[in-house]
Design a protein around this motif. Structure first.
Motif, PDB file in Angstrom:
ATOM      1  N   ALA A   1       9.386  -8.863 -42.078  1.00 22.94           N
ATOM      2  CA  ALA A   1       9.800 -10.099 -41.394  1.00 22.94           C
ATOM      3  C   ALA A   1       9.301 -11.322 -42.168  1.00 22.94           C
ATOM      4  O   ALA A   1       8.403 -11.218 -43.009  1.00 22.94           O
ATOM      5  N   PRO A   2       9.912 -12.492 -41.916  1.00 30.46           N
ATOM      6  CA  PRO A   2       9.424 -13.718 -42.553  1.00 30.46           C
ATOM      7  C   PRO A   2       7.972 -13.993 -42.168  1.00 30.46           C
ATOM      8  O   PRO A   2       7.512 -13.587 -41.099  1.00 30.46           O
ATOM      9  N   ILE A   3       7.238 -14.692 -43.039  1.00 27.84           N
ATOM     10  CA  ILE A   3       5.842 -15.028 -42.766  1.00 27.84           C
ATOM     11  C   ILE A   3       5.764 -15.985 -41.580  1.00 27.84           C
ATOM     12  O   ILE A   3       6.462 -16.993 -41.534  1.00 27.84           O
ATOM     13  N   LEU A   4       4.923 -15.637 -40.615  1.00 30.76           N
ATOM     14  CA  LEU A   4       4.762 -16.466 -39.425  1.00 30.76           C
ATOM     15  C   LEU A   4       3.649 -17.489 -39.632  1.00 30.76           C
ATOM     16  O   LEU A   4       2.661 -17.229 -40.321  1.00 30.76           O
ATOM     17  N   THR A   5       3.799 -18.642 -39.018  1.00 32.03           N
ATOM     18  CA  THR A   5       2.757 -19.666 -39.066  1.00 32.03           C
ATOM     19  C   THR A   5       1.671 -19.327 -38.045  1.00 32.03           C
ATOM     20  O   THR A   5       1.871 -18.497 -37.145  1.00 32.03           O
ATOM     21  N   SER A   6       0.533 -19.995 -38.183  1.00 24.55           N
ATOM     22  CA  SER A   6      -0.549 -19.799 -37.209  1.00 24.55           C
ATOM     23  C   SER A   6      -0.084 -20.159 -35.809  1.00 24.55           C
ATOM     24  O   SER A   6      -0.414 -19.467 -34.833  1.00 24.55           O
ATOM     25  N   GLN A   7       0.701 -21.237 -35.702  1.00 24.29           N
ATOM     26  CA  GLN A   7       1.182 -21.665 -34.390  1.00 24.29           C
ATOM     27  C   GLN A   7       2.095 -20.619 -33.770  1.00 24.29           C
ATOM     28  O   GLN A   7       2.034 -20.367 -32.550  1.00 24.29           O
ATOM     29  N   GLN A   8       2.937 -19.997 -34.563  1.00 22.44           N
ATOM     30  CA  GLN A   8       3.822 -18.947 -34.056  1.00 22.44           C
ATOM     31  C   GLN A   8       3.021 -17.725 -33.595  1.00 22.44           C
ATOM     32  O   GLN A   8       3.340 -17.115 -32.574  1.00 22.44           O
ATOM     33  N   LEU A   9       1.971 -17.402 -34.333  1.00 19.67           N
ATOM     34  CA  LEU A   9       1.137 -16.265 -33.961  1.00 19.67           C
ATOM     35  C   LEU A   9       0.363 -16.549 -32.668  1.00 19.67           C
ATOM     36  O   LEU A   9       0.223 -15.670 -31.816  1.00 19.67           O
ATOM     37  N   LEU A  10      -0.116 -17.776 -32.523  1.00 17.19           N
ATOM     38  CA  LEU A  10      -0.810 -18.134 -31.296  1.00 17.19           C
ATOM     39  C   LEU A  10       0.140 -18.126 -30.104  1.00 17.19           C
ATOM     40  O   LEU A  10      -0.237 -17.721 -28.996  1.00 17.19           O
ATOM     41  N   ALA A  11       1.383 -18.551 -30.338  1.00 16.85           N
ATOM     42  CA  ALA A  11       2.387 -18.500 -29.275  1.00 16.85           C
ATOM     43  C   ALA A  11       2.680 -17.054 -28.884  1.00 16.85           C
ATOM     44  O   ALA A  11       2.843 -16.736 -27.694  1.00 16.85           O
ATOM     45  N   ALA A  12       2.732 -16.165 -29.875  1.00 18.97           N
ATOM     46  CA  ALA A  12       2.947 -14.741 -29.589  1.00 18.97           C
ATOM     47  C   ALA A  12       1.778 -14.169 -28.803  1.00 18.97           C
ATOM     48  O   ALA A  12       1.964 -13.331 -27.912  1.00 18.97           O
ATOM     49  N   ALA A  13       0.569 -14.620 -29.117  1.00 16.24           N
ATOM     50  CA  ALA A  13      -0.609 -14.157 -28.375  1.00 16.24           C
ATOM     51  C   ALA A  13      -0.526 -14.592 -26.921  1.00 16.24           C
ATOM     52  O   ALA A  13      -0.813 -13.806 -26.005  1.00 16.24           O
ATOM     53  N   GLU A  14      -0.132 -15.843 -26.687  1.00 14.65           N
ATOM     54  CA  GLU A  14      -0.003 -16.343 -25.314  1.00 14.65           C
ATOM     55  C   GLU A  14       1.093 -15.607 -24.561  1.00 14.65           C
ATOM     56  O   GLU A  14       1.035 -15.472 -23.336  1.00 14.65           O
ATOM     57  N   ALA A  15       2.109 -15.117 -25.300  1.00 14.65           N
ATOM     58  CA  ALA A  15       3.195 -14.364 -24.669  1.00 14.65           C
ATOM     59  C   ALA A  15       2.802 -12.918 -24.385  1.00 14.65           C
ATOM     60  O   ALA A  15       3.578 -12.164 -23.781  1.00 14.65           O
ATOM     61  N   GLY A  16       1.594 -12.514 -24.841  1.00 12.14           N
ATOM     62  CA  GLY A  16       1.094 -11.178 -24.520  1.00 12.14           C
ATOM     63  C   GLY A  16       1.340 -10.128 -25.581  1.00 12.14           C
ATOM     64  O   GLY A  16       1.338  -8.929 -25.268  1.00 12.14           O
ATOM     65  N   GLU A  17       1.514 -10.517 -26.837  1.00  9.75           N
ATOM     66  CA  GLU A  17       1.715  -9.546 -27.926  1.00  9.75           C
ATOM     67  C   GLU A  17       0.489  -8.632 -28.010  1.00  9.75           C
ATOM     68  O   GLU A  17      -0.628  -9.090 -28.301  1.00  9.75           O
ATOM     69  N   PRO A  18       0.637  -7.312 -27.762  1.00  6.98           N
ATOM     70  CA  PRO A  18      -0.524  -6.413 -27.643  1.00  6.98           C
ATOM     71  C   PRO A  18      -1.393  -6.348 -28.899  1.00  6.98           C
ATOM     72  O   PRO A  18      -2.623  -6.398 -28.803  1.00  6.98           O
ATOM     73  N   TRP A  19      -0.769  -6.259 -30.073  1.00  5.02           N
ATOM     74  CA  TRP A  19      -1.584  -6.076 -31.272  1.00  5.02           C
ATOM     75  C   TRP A  19      -2.420  -7.321 -31.584  1.00  5.02           C
ATOM     76  O   TRP A  19      -3.538  -7.211 -32.094  1.00  5.02           O
ATOM     77  N   ILE A  20      -1.899  -8.496 -31.241  1.00  3.56           N
ATOM     78  CA  ILE A  20      -2.677  -9.719 -31.462  1.00  3.56           C
ATOM     79  C   ILE A  20      -3.842  -9.784 -30.475  1.00  3.56           C
ATOM     80  O   ILE A  20      -4.946 -10.215 -30.830  1.00  3.56           O
ATOM     81  N   ALA A  21      -3.623  -9.328 -29.250  1.00  9.93           N
ATOM     82  CA  ALA A  21      -4.705  -9.289 -28.266  1.00  9.93           C
ATOM     83  C   ALA A  21      -5.828  -8.372 -28.744  1.00  9.93           C
ATOM     84  O   ALA A  21      -7.021  -8.702 -28.617  1.00  9.93           O
ATOM     85  N   GLU A  22      -5.454  -7.235 -29.317  1.00 11.39           N
ATOM     86  CA  GLU A  22      -6.460  -6.309 -29.845  1.00 11.39           C
ATOM     87  C   GLU A  22      -7.191  -6.933 -31.031  1.00 11.39           C
ATOM     88  O   GLU A  22      -8.413  -6.803 -31.167  1.00 11.39           O
ATOM     89  N   TRP A  23      -6.427  -7.608 -31.893  1.00 10.13           N
ATOM     90  CA  TRP A  23      -7.047  -8.277 -33.046  1.00 10.13           C
ATOM     91  C   TRP A  23      -8.023  -9.361 -32.574  1.00 10.13           C
ATOM     92  O   TRP A  23      -9.136  -9.477 -33.095  1.00 10.13           O
ATOM     93  N   ALA A  24      -7.617 -10.161 -31.600  1.00  7.41           N
ATOM     94  CA  ALA A  24      -8.461 -11.237 -31.084  1.00  7.41           C
ATOM     95  C   ALA A  24      -9.743 -10.678 -30.465  1.00  7.41           C
ATOM     96  O   ALA A  24     -10.817 -11.287 -30.587  1.00  7.41           O
TER      97      ALA A  24
END
Length: 386
Positions: free
Chosen positions: A279-302
């Motif tokens: 996939a295209p490279i995501l920005t930090s803001q996009q990743l934080l938005a994905a975290a707020e939306a409940g993306e499981p792997w980002i929650a585990e990373w955090a």
């Protein structure tokens, strides 16, 4: 007799500094308030205030602050004087807040996207911002206070290393800007900016505390006995480069397994590159938005990142015994779960059972100051210089 006179001089100098400290915090106070806050008698306070007025450091105001007894008004910092344009500078962004001679905000906080691929481009962007503000306030002389990401020498005003910059060489921000603009310039680290904001603008800040900025990188600043602690080479606060995993990923500093390689937003972006390989490279803001939306792997990373930050903070607490910590940066959007994980790591010590008093001593909180007041903090480098 000479020794007594010298001691009296030192006491008077201390008391005058104390009064100026109180005035910069409160902006306007009566003699009785200054006496109460300093613990001095009103006659002693009156004498100190008069000396400061004679020196031009304070001025009388007709504003009445006391509701009891007779009052001849109050005292405030001088209204006239140079204003300060407070900037937080990165190669991709400049944030600004203008302040008057009393360090009271004037105008609105602003943030501007830039694309400074070279040192000259960054200098030109700073100059452009300053000139635009000067055009809006043509009758004011406006000096600069710069907060810069990365290692800074506050004495020479040199940005020694700016992690997000395309260049690696030091940049003489103070000298080059003063030569070009003909105004005074002060430069310091962006975490020092946060510490100064907490020290001068947060009435609940203790005499000793720490700020941690968890963002693209991870930085910190310590206030010890009311003063910014810098170290002999101005290298204090490099918590992001404490070693978490000696066999871990190589850090930009050249070592392996630094905290920044596992717990910063730059580390999250690298992890996303592996997770979303096609996939295209995501920005930090996009990743934080994905975290707020409940993306499981980002929650585990955090969660893992918070554990690593907590371990590093635990080591700092054991070393320095600082018990008030304020967290800032975009990673704070991970929320209370992320914060609770950090706190649990700090609290955990199997060889030292926690008693009630000790558990209450250490407090870790999200910073309460909004971004405008955070940026305003760098203006207090001029106050500290006095």
């Amino acid at each position: 007799m000479q020794r007594v006179g010298l001691n009296n001089l030192q006491v008077r100098k201390h008391n005058k500094a104390l009064f100026m400290n109180l005035m910069w915090r409160h902006k306007q106070l009566s003699k009785s308030q200054l006496a109460q806050l300093s613990g001095l008698t009103i006659p002693a306070a009156s004498k100190i205030v008069q000396e400061l007025v004679d020196e031009g450091k304070l001025q009388h105001s007709t504003t009445m602050l006391s509701v009891r007894g007779h009052s001849n008004g109050s005292f405030q910092l001088p209204e006239e004087g140079e204003w300060i344009l407070c900037l937080c500078v990165k190669p991709t962004r400049i944030e600004l807040q203008l302040a008057d001679a009393q360090l009271v905000p004037r105008g609105e906080y602003q943030h501007l996207a830039i694309n400074a691929a070279t040192p000259n481009a960054l200098l030109a962007a700073i100059e452009n911002v300053w000139r635009n503000v000067c055009q809006q306030w043509p009758k004011r002389r406006i000096k600069l206070a710069l907060a810069v990401h990365g290692q800074v020498d506050p004495v020479t005003g040199i940005s020694q290393h700016m992690p997000q910059a395309a260049w690696k060489s030091p940049l003489q921000l103070k000298y080059l800007l003063e030569e070009k603009l003909k105004v005074e310039v002060r430069v310091d680290n962006d975490c020092v900016m946060l510490a100064l904001a907490e020290k001068w603008l947060n009435r609940n800040a203790l005499n000793e505390f720490c700020v941690i900025n968890v963002d693209y990188g991870i930085g910190s600043s310590f206030v010890i006995n009311g003063e910014i602690f810098r170290g002999s080479l101005n290298g204090s606060g490099q918590i992001g480069h404490t070693i978490i995993d000696p066999n871990g990923r190589r850090c930009s500093c050249g070592r392996q397994g630094c905290l920044e390689t596992v717990a910063s937003l730059s580390a999250l972006k690298q992890a996303a590159g592996s997770h979303y390989a096609d996939a295209p490279i995501l920005t930090s803001q996009q990743l934080l938005a994905a975290a707020e939306a409940g993306e499981p792997w980002i929650a585990e990373w955090a969660q893992r990142a918070a554990e690593a930050i907590g371990m590093s903070l635990y080591n700092f607490l054991n070393t320095l015994n600082i018990n008030q910590i304020w967290l800032y940066g975009r990673s704070c959007s991970f929320g209370e779960v992320w914060l609770d994980t950090i706190v649990r790591q700090i609290d955990f010590n199997p060889f030292d059972p926690r008693d009630t008093v000790k558990s209450q001593a250490t407090n870790v909180h999200f910073g309460k100051l909004d971004r405008a007041h955070q940026v305003l903090g760098i203006g207090y480098v001029y106050v500290e210089g006095e």
